[in-house]
Design a protein around this motif. Structure first.
Motif, PDB file in Angstrom:
ATOM      1  N   THR A 181       0.843  -1.197   0.000  1.00 44.04           N
ATOM      2  CA  THR A 181       0.000   0.000   0.000  1.00 44.04           C
ATOM      3  C   THR A 181       0.877   1.245   0.000  1.00 44.04           C
ATOM      4  O   THR A 181       0.578   2.231  -0.666  1.00 44.04           O
ATOM      5  CB  THR A 181      -0.876   0.033   1.272  1.00 44.04           C
ATOM      6  N   ASN A 183       3.801   1.785  -1.255  1.00 46.69           N
ATOM      7  CA  ASN A 183       4.317   2.090  -2.589  1.00 46.69           C
ATOM      8  C   ASN A 183       3.240   2.792  -3.415  1.00 46.69           C
ATOM      9  O   ASN A 183       3.473   3.847  -4.015  1.00 46.69           O
ATOM     10  CB  ASN A 183       4.776   0.796  -3.268  1.00 46.69           C
ATOM     11  N   TYR A 184       2.031   2.219  -3.420  1.00 48.00           N
ATOM     12  CA  TYR A 184       0.951   2.789  -4.243  1.00 48.00           C
ATOM     13  C   TYR A 184       0.481   4.141  -3.706  1.00 48.00           C
ATOM     14  O   TYR A 184       0.159   5.036  -4.480  1.00 48.00           O
ATOM     15  CB  TYR A 184      -0.220   1.801  -4.348  1.00 48.00           C
ATOM     16  N   GLU A 185       0.444   4.289  -2.376  1.00 45.10           N
ATOM     17  CA  GLU A 185       0.037   5.580  -1.797  1.00 45.10           C
ATOM     18  C   GLU A 185       1.069   6.660  -2.093  1.00 45.10           C
ATOM     19  O   GLU A 185       0.705   7.794  -2.434  1.00 45.10           O
ATOM     20  CB  GLU A 185      -0.149   5.449  -0.278  1.00 45.10           C
ATOM     21  N   ARG A 187       3.201   6.688  -4.603  1.00 47.32           N
ATOM     22  CA  ARG A 187       3.100   6.961  -6.047  1.00 47.32           C
ATOM     23  C   ARG A 187       1.862   7.813  -6.352  1.00 47.32           C
ATOM     24  O   ARG A 187       1.922   8.740  -7.161  1.00 47.32           O
ATOM     25  CB  ARG A 187       3.018   5.631  -6.818  1.00 47.32           C
ATOM     26  N   TYR A 188       0.753   7.478  -5.698  1.00 51.90           N
ATOM     27  CA  TYR A 188      -0.494   8.219  -5.929  1.00 51.90           C
ATOM     28  C   TYR A 188      -0.312   9.684  -5.551  1.00 51.90           C
ATOM     29  O   TYR A 188      -0.680  10.591  -6.296  1.00 51.90           O
ATOM     30  CB  TYR A 188      -1.623   7.590  -5.102  1.00 51.90           C
ATOM     31  N   TYR A 367      -6.136  -2.184  -5.838  1.00 50.04           N
ATOM     32  CA  TYR A 367      -4.707  -2.528  -5.877  1.00 50.04           C
ATOM     33  C   TYR A 367      -4.286  -2.969  -7.278  1.00 50.04           C
ATOM     34  O   TYR A 367      -3.225  -2.587  -7.773  1.00 50.04           O
ATOM     35  CB  TYR A 367      -4.390  -3.618  -4.843  1.00 50.04           C
ATOM     36  N   GLN A 370      -3.695  -0.096  -9.617  1.00 51.06           N
ATOM     37  CA  GLN A 370      -2.403   0.586  -9.425  1.00 51.06           C
ATOM     38  C   GLN A 370      -1.252  -0.260  -9.964  1.00 51.06           C
ATOM     39  O   GLN A 370      -0.267   0.277 -10.484  1.00 51.06           O
ATOM     40  CB  GLN A 370      -2.196   0.922  -7.948  1.00 51.06           C
ATOM     41  N   MET A 371      -1.378  -1.576  -9.874  1.00 55.29           N
ATOM     42  CA  MET A 371      -0.368  -2.459 -10.472  1.00 55.29           C
ATOM     43  C   MET A 371      -0.322  -2.261 -11.986  1.00 55.29           C
ATOM     44  O   MET A 371       0.748  -2.248 -12.596  1.00 55.29           O
ATOM     45  CB  MET A 371      -0.673  -3.922 -10.128  1.00 55.29           C
ATOM     46  N   TRP A 374       1.174   1.356 -12.976  1.00 62.01           N
ATOM     47  CA  TRP A 374       2.630   1.514 -12.872  1.00 62.01           C
ATOM     48  C   TRP A 374       3.414   0.406 -13.570  1.00 62.01           C
ATOM     49  O   TRP A 374       4.622   0.326 -13.415  1.00 62.01           O
ATOM     50  CB  TRP A 374       3.036   1.652 -11.395  1.00 62.01           C
TER      51      TRP A 374
END
Length: 460
Positions: A181, A183-185, A187-188, A367, A370-371, A374
């Motif tokens: 999470t 990483n995705y947060e 990046r977001y 999730y 987001q995968m 990116w």
């Protein structure tokens, strides 16, 4: 001798002492008809983070034992070791990043079938910058009454990164795992401020996630984040508690935003088990979920009234092992940004409210979007694929079975849980830092909205 072993021998002696009287009681007739757990002695893994709390509470409050389960909890070195040990069967299950069962199932990194029937919590993370970076950011942050106006957007970081670029210096940030999470947060948040966090290109053998990046994100295990920041190896990081508040206490960094402000009430950790284990141990699995639901209820009961006790438990070396004051800073409904700038964030850690523990397909699908965004998913996928993967990994039927038993036993109320007709989708939400709307039924439409990121049909 381990606590659970001691308790188990005492329990057996007590039952033996009760002898025939128990056999003739109505309770014993119910017990006789109930399915026994396929496996009573379990070893569950966790990482030293505040949000492992449901495991610690289920153990300390005897909820596992109420289900006839004798559990050993064991801290793991990092997320990869934890995942590998669940896959090999060395661990029966573990506190996992929500992206781990999904990443494993689609074969990003380790390929294996991992499932979840229980979401452990909402929120709980933050993004921290070094003091030097924060001083530069602050010049671009709106102020009111001498304090920064929150939420702080990554727009304020962009000029700082441009200064680094002008000097030919990389801007390095830490996150805990490629499918986390965090990483995705991170990046977001960066992308919402016009900063490209880079792409993964597994088809080209590039799994660094730094292709075309303005900021270079790399993995650092959570407990090592503050020391890595202090050493100057990274300029900031995205991590769960207590490692943002630790930077405040050490005076080495400033948390600039919480994940609650990036995506309100985002799902964070899950209980992950291998599919083979879940198939072989359905009764044990259901009982595990029952115990953890009760732990979540206890943690959120009466407006978080139990949180002080939870902080004391979590501060013990066998669990998180951080100073109780550091853990309390976020766990008791506040969050400290700059030193002395402590604000009320009652939902920083949520363990049961807002159906936090229910494994929603729409959470899984977010999730996966987001995968794809990116590049961890390297090719276009139809909307149906996203739902198919969510259904392979998330097991709401197991959760509903556990919840209905708790209601039947008088340990919970029916209204505490989603309706049995629940289809697995939260209502569409626009409570994100960029104001975009996420509808789990339309993943490609969602991906298409982002200015930075791959489009649904892009190929790197």
């Amino acid at each position: 001798m381990h606590h659970s072993t001691v308790r188990r021998s005492l329990l057996k002696k007590t039952l033996a002492g009760l002898g025939c009287a128990l056999l003739l009681s109505p309770l014993s007739l119910q017990i006789a008809h109930a399915a026994d757990p396929e496996k009573e002695e379990l070893k569950l893994g966790f990482i030293k983070l505040t949000d492992m709390a449901p495991l610690a509470i289920a153990y300390e409050k005897g909820f596992f034992e109420d289900e006839g389960l004798y559990v050993t909890l064991e801290a793991q070195a990092n997320w990869k070791v934890l995942l590998d040990r669940v896959i090999t069967g060395e661990l029966d299950g573990a506190h996992m990043l929500a992206g781990q069962p999904l990443g494993a199932t689609i074969g990003f990194g380790t390929k294996a079938e991992v499932v979840t029937a229980f979401s452990m919590d909402l929120n709980g993370n933050g993004i921290t910058m070094s003091n030097a970076v924060w001083e530069e950011m602050k010049k671009h942050v709106p102020m009111a009454d001498g304090k920064p106006v929150h939420p702080i957007k990554a727009d304020a970081l962009k000029p700082v990164i441009e200064q680094y670029k002008a000097k030919g210096k990389p801007f390095n940030l830490g996150m805990v795992f490629p499918v986390s999470t965090h990483n995705y947060e991170l990046r977001y948040w960066l992308a919402a401020g016009g900063i490209n966090p880079g792409y993964y290109a597994p088809a080209k053998g590039d799994i660094t996630g730094t292709l075309n990046a303005d900021a270079l994100l790399s993995v650092t295990p959570p407990p090592q984040m503050p020391a890595t920041l202090e050493a100057g190896t990274i300029s900031g990081y995205s991590v769960g508690e207590p490692w943002n508040q630790a930077a405040v206490f050490k005076g080495i960094g400033v948390p600039v935003i919480t994940d609650y402000e990036i995506w309100k009430n985002n799902p964070e950790k899950v209980l992950g088990v291998s599919k083979a284990w879940a198939d072989a141990n359905p009764e044990t699995h259901k009982r595990l979920v029952k115990a953890l639901i009760r732990a979540g209820m206890w943690l959120d009961a009466n407006g978080n009234a139990n949180r002080k006790e939870a902080v004391e438990i979590l501060s013990r070396p066998e669990y998180v092992g951080a100073d109780a004051k550091v853990i309390a800073n976020s766990m008791t409904g506040t969050f400290e940004y700059e030193k002395g700038d402590k604000r009320e964030v009652p939902d920083f850690n949520v363990f049961f409210r807002y159906n936090a523990t229910y494994p929603y397909y729409s959470d899984a699908i977010w999730y996966l979007t987001q995968m794809r965004r990116w590049g961890q998913i390297g090719e276009a996928k139809p909307d149906s694929w996203y739902l198919d993967i969510a259904k392979q990994v998330y097991l709401p039927a197991v959760y509903q079975s556990a919840a209905s038993e708790l209601v039947a036993e008088g340990k919970a109320k029916a209204e505490d849980f989603p309706a049995s007709s629940e289809e697995g989708f939260r209502a569409p939400s626009n409570e994100f830092i960029d104001g975009l709307t996420y509808d789990g039924r339309k993943p490609n439409e969602y991906i298409n909205q982002f200015k930075i990121g791959l489009k649904p049909d892009s190929v790197l």
